[in-house]
Scaffold this active site. Sequence first.
Site, PDB file in Angstrom:
ATOM      1  N   ASP A 138      -6.101   0.476   1.055  1.00  0.00           N
ATOM      2  CA  ASP A 138      -6.107   0.787   2.476  1.00  0.00           C
ATOM      3  C   ASP A 138      -7.475   0.442   3.049  1.00  0.00           C
ATOM      4  OD1 ASP A 138      -7.934   2.654   1.674  1.00  0.00           O
ATOM      5  OD2 ASP A 138      -6.520   4.297   1.661  1.00  0.00           O
ATOM      6  N   LYS A 178       0.824  -1.192   0.000  1.00  0.00           N
ATOM      7  CA  LYS A 178       0.000   0.000   0.000  1.00  0.00           C
ATOM      8  C   LYS A 178       0.869   1.257   0.000  1.00  0.00           C
ATOM      9  CE  LYS A 178      -2.141   3.481   2.180  1.00  0.00           C
ATOM     10  NZ  LYS A 178      -1.579   4.496   3.079  1.00  0.00           N
TER      11      LYS A 178
END
Length: 218
Positions: A145, A127
Amino acid sequence: MARETASARRARALRIVRLLAKAYPDAACALHYRGAFELLVATILSARCTDKKVNEVTPAVFARFPTPTAMAQADPAELERLIQPTGFYRQKAQSILSASQDLVGRFDGSVPGTLEALVTLRGVGRKTANVVLGNAFGVPGLTVDTHMTRVNRRLALTQHEDPEKIELDLMELVPRKEWTIYSHRVIQHGRVCCDARRPRCEQCPLRAECPWPEQHGS
DNA sequence: ATCCCGAGGG
DNA sequence: CCCTCTGGAT
């Protein structure tokens, strides 16, 4: 909604991409930064923390430790104190220090521009790596996320919980060139409309393409 | 699966 | 009080 075929889902995903573009034309990275190094640090700090809180602490952090070299020699206690309001401050300080030392020692003092290199840095997962790639290097990246996970699951564009599996599903559904901006728009949508606690389906621009309201009576 | 960890909202 | 906020390492 009856079971959706793969091609129907792909077509629906493209309509969602268009609706998001209309609803959030100016979506962008909400973190404040100048250059790849500051973005890397800000993104590490953003773990389980609002971007607003991150933006409150980073000016002092960057003023005190403006480069990887300066950060690599930072006093851990001082860095911890500066980032304390963002939570998880011991791990985050350790990650920022260790990652900065690696930038100096292994990457010639600059932030590498590939996913494989970025994820070798302490505190940097897919991420965070994709945030840096997408926003500092212009390389398309889906940043899965908490918002991307929640919104895409509600939209039934994925059934998975695991962020990496969600990323793979979305890679099939969202055109590659849109990966970065799609992430920004979904994250903004997750903040202002598709709230974790009580999604505002009544005023949602994606309502016509989302199975959630029907399944949850709103 | 669990831990890190602070702050704000309902 | 409980949940959530641009996760990652063990």
